[in-house]
Design an enzyme around this catalytic site. Sequence first.
Site, mmCIF file in Angstrom:
data_model
loop_
_atom_site.group_PDB
_atom_site.id
_atom_site.type_symbol
_atom_site.label_atom_id
_atom_site.label_comp_id
_atom_site.label_asym_id
_atom_site.label_seq_id
_atom_site.Cartn_x
_atom_site.Cartn_y
_atom_site.Cartn_z
ATOM 1 C CE1 TYR A 13 131.308 21.783 60.106
ATOM 2 C CE2 TYR A 13 133.377 21.929 61.022
ATOM 3 C CZ TYR A 13 132.096 21.867 61.227
ATOM 4 O OH TYR A 13 131.626 21.853 62.437
ATOM 5 C CB SER A 24 133.433 24.268 64.823
ATOM 6 O OG SER A 24 134.320 23.460 64.539
#
Length: 254
Positions: free
Chosen positions: A154, A141
């Site tokens: 995250y 990501s």
Amino acid sequence: MSSSTAQAGSAEQKVAVVTGASSGIGAATARQLAAQGYHVVLGARRTDLVDELATEIGGTGRQLDVTDEASVDAFLEGLDRVHVLVNNAGGAKGLDPVAEADLDDWRWMWETNVMGTLRITKGLIPALIASGDGLIVTITSIAAMEAYDNGAGYTSAKHAQALLHRTLRFELLGKPVRLTEIAPGMVETDFSLVRFEGDKERADAVYQGLDPLSAEDVAEVIGFVASRPPHVNLDQIVLKPRDQASARRNIKTG
């Protein structure tokens, strides 16, 4: 073939393994690779969905919880020849600041994104080498490159997952295995629905007012990577929607 005991393709057909394949990027990738001629082995916790998709594309559906070692061992059984591994299983939970961090959410994110990727990758390295032309694609990501407010759980997990993958690039140098990290920005899937524990209104609001990537957009890039000749290694690919400049800045945030 959709049963968990089905053999993964004929002796001549290339085999691709996709984790987190029940929906979103994983499902789109399974369809993409099947269209390119791979026999796809799909893994996810929701067996009804992977079995249905496996039937659709002529692949093999198997139950897989990447946080459970016994589940991983059962999933890997018989996979002794694999050409492509797509580490897609992952996700986020919550948007708490560090001072209010939910430790269970952090554990889940690290177990799923980091340890899950490690379990599957470690287990399939021999099969990827044995193929003579292996490829490991890890979906990280832009959160693996940037920090943003309330996202430490995250972003830290994605940074760790990315460094696992990047380290393996060095460790497998000289072996017949390529490694590609794909780091997407905003992709409209169930990602935000999971992050917000099923709150659809809150999840939908993330994408309102902008045009995010689709799962198919990411899958097409994965398909392109898998179609490169053996000597070409696309080390890292970052893709974002036009409406997003960074993890913290898009056309809504200014």
